[in-house]
Design an enzyme around this catalytic site. Structure first.
Site, PDB file in Angstrom:
ATOM      1  N   SER A 279     -44.883 -49.150 -22.187  1.00  0.00           N
ATOM      2  CA  SER A 279     -43.899 -48.080 -22.368  1.00  0.00           C
ATOM      3  C   SER A 279     -43.624 -47.817 -23.849  1.00  0.00           C
ATOM      4  CB  SER A 279     -42.602 -48.420 -21.634  1.00  0.00           C
ATOM      5  OG  SER A 279     -42.101 -49.691 -22.007  1.00  0.00           O
ATOM      6  N   HIS A 309     -46.228 -53.364 -15.195  1.00  0.00           N
ATOM      7  CA  HIS A 309     -45.226 -53.312 -16.267  1.00  0.00           C
ATOM      8  C   HIS A 309     -43.826 -53.369 -15.676  1.00  0.00           C
ATOM      9  CE1 HIS A 309     -43.330 -52.693 -19.986  1.00  0.00           C
ATOM     10  NE2 HIS A 309     -43.540 -51.411 -20.203  1.00  0.00           N
ATOM     11  N   HIS A 355     -46.598 -64.284 -18.823  1.00  0.00           N
ATOM     12  CA  HIS A 355     -46.257 -63.159 -19.684  1.00  0.00           C
ATOM     13  C   HIS A 355     -47.454 -62.870 -20.584  1.00  0.00           C
ATOM     14  CE1 HIS A 355     -44.251 -60.809 -22.861  1.00  0.00           C
ATOM     15  NE2 HIS A 355     -43.381 -60.497 -21.924  1.00  0.00           N
ATOM     16  N   ARG A 364     -34.931 -64.046 -22.056  1.00  0.00           N
ATOM     17  CA  ARG A 364     -34.135 -63.114 -21.246  1.00  0.00           C
ATOM     18  C   ARG A 364     -33.840 -63.718 -19.874  1.00  0.00           C
ATOM     19  NH1 ARG A 364     -38.080 -58.072 -21.659  1.00  0.00           N
ATOM     20  NH2 ARG A 364     -39.462 -59.800 -21.089  1.00  0.00           N
ATOM     21  N   ASP A 412     -38.349 -61.025 -15.124  1.00  0.00           N
ATOM     22  CA  ASP A 412     -38.426 -60.350 -13.828  1.00  0.00           C
ATOM     23  C   ASP A 412     -38.150 -61.291 -12.665  1.00  0.00           C
ATOM     24  OD1 ASP A 412     -39.196 -57.741 -14.813  1.00  0.00           O
ATOM     25  OD2 ASP A 412     -41.107 -58.640 -15.335  1.00  0.00           O
TER      26      ASP A 412
END
Length: 481
Positions: A279, A309, A355, A364, A412
């Site tokens: 992105s 993504h 990742h 995160r 995620d």
């Protein structure tokens, strides 16, 4: 709704009382600061180009060329840097330092919340920790521009089929704002290219201001839930921070304790992740052709919609729910380990682990886990608890399996469980919320790209034949063309 308006007005009045006259004149403080910073950084860039333009950054390998340019250092991105072992840093600050130093939300009950996404925007764009007054001024500026034009509202209120994927709806709505782009108008009039960053900034602030209402409109149009775009914009214009109206709109106006802070944290954490992800790179590439911020970010959202993504969070949530249903709430560690081995031995992957860059637990993930553990309701949620148990069990399994370069959890694996707990159960909306967040970094870099006068991006491509001939010329041998 009267309770909601009272709550938001309370937050706004509290902020106004704290800073008084200064807030009313600080909404353009970020732009003014950029006026000072851009010439300084532009001079540094010119020095690098003039004195060290031929200095090599790295040697590119065939593996990088044919492997998706993995690890290839080939673009300038100012907002953040991602280190494989240290994680994400925003102008040198890691996430723990950001959480400590950035101004925080003030809840209705007077308690201190999490770091504000507006504060993260200021940090990404300037490299500086903003004051509370600066953040409140920025929030006020965003609130003033929250309303959507009628042509965008028509798209979100029946103009687009409800069956259209939410990310497609988001991208179309963002692109529609190009109709009134200050950047496009300035370029058409022949404005000096050195001044284009100012119009990129105006468009970027406009888009950021309207993204919460767009997301609320997508939710209403796709699922018939929430307050919709108009009401979200109205709530924003009544005052408060950037996130609160979206939290209320997605909850249908219900005050869910902890939900606004969860959303604020998510938006701040996902704001930027250096420039090489799909992105971010897409927004940079399209923007380099001097497409306006609305078009460049609309393109970025189409990349974010890809399964590799932005859709990962919903895949993880489906996986965790399936595991929970199969094993039950009382599953032992041995049961979970056996389930994971069955998944791997069947040729599937454990979603939420690994990742493209990181080789450690995603900071995160850690930040969201810490938030969840401190929340009385989220900490007892069965799916959240299962995600925490998986962290201790899945990593050793993946290490023993030996086929995963990074056997640690990424963000995620955590975010979906958090959002579903607070009532956002429609998994495709997770990527929409991601899209609201990632605008912080992509749009900031777009402003800097124009401020620094970066050229159109045009790398050189090569064919397999050229690669093979190069290897043969080096004496290493290669297969026949």
């Amino acid at each position: 709704m009267s309770t909601l308006r009272t709550s938001i007005r309370y937050i706004n009045l509290r902020a106004a009382a704290a800073v008084g006259h200064q807030v009313r004149h600080s909404s353009q403080a970020l732009r003014a600061r950029l006026e000072e910073l851009i010439p300084q950084k532009a001079a540094r860039l010119q020095t690098l180009k003039k004195e060290y333009g031929s200095h090599p950054v790295q040697t590119t390998t065939i593996a990088q060329v044919v492997g998706g340019m993995r690890g290839m250092k080939a673009m300038l991105w100012e907002g953040s840097e991602l280190d494989a072992n240290e994680g994400i840093r925003f102008h040198g600050l890691n996430l723990e330092e950001c959480a400590e130093k950035l101004p925080k939300a003030r809840n209705v009950d007077g308690s201190e919340g999490v770091m504000l996404p507006e504060a993260m925007l200021w940090l990404i764009m300037t490299g500086e920790i903003p004051t509370t007054e600066q953040v409140e001024g920025l929030a006020k500026d965003l609130a003033a521009q929250a309303a959507l034009p009628e042509y965008t509202l028509k798209l979100l209120e029946g103009g687009l089929p409800s069956s259209l994927h939410p990310m497609t709806q988001l991208s179309i709505a963002v692109a529609s704002l190009n109709h009134d782009s200050k950047f496009a108008q300035a370029y058409e009039k022949g404005v000096n290219k050195k001044e284009l960053w100012k119009y990129a900034y105006e468009d970027s602030i406009t888009l950021l201001a309207k993204l919460p209402a767009i997301a609320a409109g997508v939710y209403k149009n796709a699922y018939g839930k929430g307050l919709g775009a108009r009401k979200c914009a109205e709530l924003a214009q009544e005052g408060g921070d950037w996130t609160q109206p979206l939290a209320l709109a997605l909850s249908g106006g219900e005050e869910r304790k902890g939900w606004a802070d969860c959303l604020r944290l998510y938006l701040a954490l996902h704001g930027d992740h250096e420039g090489g992800n799909v992105s971010a790179h897409t927004s940079h590439l399209v923007g380099s052709a001097l497409a306006d911020p609305f078009l460049s970010y609309s393109a970025a959202l189409n990349g974010l919609a890809g399964p590799l993504h932005g859709l990962a969070a919903q895949e993880v949530l489906t996986f965790v729910k399936t595991m929970h249903d199969a094993l039950g709430a009382d599953a032992s560690d041995t049961d979970i380990e056996g389930y994971l081995w069955d998944v791997l031995n069947s040729g599937r992957v454990i979603p939420g682990y690994g990742h493209g860059v990181l080789r450690k637990t995603d900071p995160r993930f850690t930040a969201l886990a810490k938030f969840g553990s401190s929340s009385p309701t989220l900490s007892s949620d069965p799916l959240f608890r299962l995600v925490q148990r998986l962290q201790a069990i899945a990593t050793p399994v993946l290490q023993k399996h030996g086929k995963t370069a990074n056997p640690f959890p990424n963000v995620d694996s955590q975010s979906g469980a958090c959002m579903q707990h607070f009532g956002l159960e429609e998994a495709p909306m997770y990527t929409v919320v991601f899209g609201v967040s990632r605008a912080l970094g992509c749009l900031s870099q777009g402003v800097w790209s124009r401020g620094l006068g970066l050229p159109i991006e045009r790398p050189k491509s090569v064919s397999l034949r050229v690669l093979e001939e190069g290897v043969k010329g080096a004496g290493a041998g290669a297969g026949q063309a």
